[in-house]
Design an enzyme around this catalytic site. Structure first.
Site, mmCIF file in Angstrom:
data_model
loop_
_atom_site.group_PDB
_atom_site.id
_atom_site.type_symbol
_atom_site.label_atom_id
_atom_site.label_comp_id
_atom_site.label_asym_id
_atom_site.label_seq_id
_atom_site.Cartn_x
_atom_site.Cartn_y
_atom_site.Cartn_z
ATOM 1 N N LYS A 86 20.463 3.580 74.414
ATOM 2 C CA LYS A 86 19.436 2.029 74.398
ATOM 3 C C LYS A 86 18.600 3.022 75.022
ATOM 4 O O LYS A 86 17.547 2.730 74.851
ATOM 5 C CB LYS A 86 19.767 0.837 75.189
ATOM 6 N N GLN A 108 25.499 -4.930 80.903
ATOM 7 C CA GLN A 108 26.448 -5.248 79.096
ATOM 8 C C GLN A 108 27.632 -5.363 79.534
ATOM 9 O O GLN A 108 28.300 -5.551 80.284
ATOM 10 C CB GLN A 108 26.393 -3.313 79.379
ATOM 11 N N ASP A 123 19.304 -10.323 75.372
ATOM 12 C CA ASP A 123 20.414 -10.384 74.780
ATOM 13 C C ASP A 123 19.662 -12.114 73.941
ATOM 14 O O ASP A 123 20.726 -11.863 73.074
ATOM 15 C CB ASP A 123 20.866 -9.769 75.247
HETATM 16 N N1 GUN Z 1 27.651 -5.378 74.096
HETATM 17 C C1 GUN Z 1 28.380 -5.295 73.174
HETATM 18 N N2 GUN Z 1 27.041 -5.546 72.161
HETATM 19 C C2 GUN Z 1 25.999 -6.618 72.976
HETATM 20 C C3 GUN Z 1 24.690 -6.956 73.221
HETATM 21 O O1 GUN Z 1 24.375 -6.866 71.901
HETATM 22 N N3 GUN Z 1 24.778 -7.300 74.813
HETATM 23 C C4 GUN Z 1 25.080 -6.818 75.545
HETATM 24 N N4 GUN Z 1 24.646 -7.344 76.499
HETATM 25 N N5 GUN Z 1 26.681 -6.258 75.843
HETATM 26 C C5 GUN Z 1 27.110 -6.147 74.516
#
Ligand code: GUN
Length: 281
Positions: A52, A96, A119
């Site tokens: 990311k 996350q 998100d």
């Molecule tokens: N962990 C796995 N996928 C995601 C996601 O789309 N967002 C977040 N915050 N954590 C994740």
């Protein structure tokens, strides 16, 4: 069968976003900022967060990762979120998942200012999406949606089957397909005859976390199949769709890896830019 190339689509989207960031920079004299909070040392989470950060830098966003040990107190995280909520240089906040057990996931999600919730997990954004109002849209279903639309722009009246009912994928995916006038069936572990449901579908989105669940004889000829699964097995990473079998039937299919995954990250960047743009109005 056409392979839906998520890597290529994501690279194209990132290129568009890079241009947009450059335009925003010249217009506002600042760039959108993404802050990711990473708690603990789970390897998959570390890899996701690194990717990311790399992608955010590539398109010209300001990017920051705040790391905490597994033992961090919930209060510390909530206070940091408050600080980020009032920091004007932060356009988007992502915590996350998964979180350590002693931290209440819902409390953390609800602490994030909905206008910075890249998100789309905050109840305000969930509600806005289901009511058809403007909102942040969870990155993975948004990525699936863009791949489907790229392949087939008019989804009017199509029969879509979503396998999996999670808040992360299945439910928001359903809302996006409904908005496109699909007739949507959400299926899950208690669905009586999953194969029969899938056989009805023009579009299947498999997001259930069961390796190779969707088999070749579950798929109508000419169906579009989107595989959200990332499952670790003895033979390596596989999706929720049996790739070899389904590729013989489907009109179009996303591979794993190289399908939905790269689009998820590109959509996170898109959401960060969209949050920034909404904050400048
Ligand atoms: N962990 C796995 N996928 C995601 C996601 O789309 N967002 C977040 N915050 N954590 C994740």
């Amino acid at each position: 069968m056409i392979l839906i190339d998520g890597k290529k689509a994501a690279a194209e989207l990132r290129a568009e976003l890079k241009e947009e960031v450059a335009e925003l920079k010249s217009k506002h004299n600042k760039v959108p900022g993404l802050t990711v909070i990473l708690i603990g040392d789970l390897t998959p989470s570390q890899i996701y967060v690194r990717n990311k950060e790399k992608s955010a830098n590539e398109v010209g966003l300001k990017s920051e990762v705040i790391k905490y040990a597994d033992s961090v107190e919930e209060k510390t995280v909530l206070e940091k979120i408050q600080e980020l909520n009032s920091d004007e240089t932060v356009s988007g906040i992502l915590v996350q998942l998964p979180l350590p057990k002693h931290i209440d996931k819902q409390k953390v999600i609800e602490a994030i200012d909905p206008s910075k919730d890249v998100d789309g997990f905050h109840p305000m954004n969930v509600g806005n999406l289901s009511s058809g109002y403007e909102s942040s849209i969870p990155c993975t279903p948004l990525g699936c949606y863009l791949l489907i639309k790229k392949f087939e722009s008019n989804l009017n009246g199509k029969k879509a089957v979503v396998v999996g009912r999670s808040n992360l994928n299945g439910k928001p995916m359903t809302q996006l397909l409904l908005k496109e006038n699909c007739t949507v069936t959400i299926t899950h572990s208690k669905t009586k005859d999953l194969k029969a449901e899938c056989l009805e579908a023009d579009i299947i989105v498999a997001a259930v976390g069961i390796p190779e669940l969707v088999r070749g004889d579950w798929v109508k000829k000419d169906a579009i199949v989107i595989d959200v699964g990332i499952n670790k097995t003895d033979k390596g990473i596989v999706g929720d769709v049996h790739f070899e079998e389904v590729s013989k039937n489907a009109k179009a299919l996303t591979p794993v890896p190289g399908g939905v995954g790269p689009m998820t990250i590109a959509c996170l960047l898109k959401n960060t830019i969209d949050c920034f743009k909404r904050s400048q109005i």
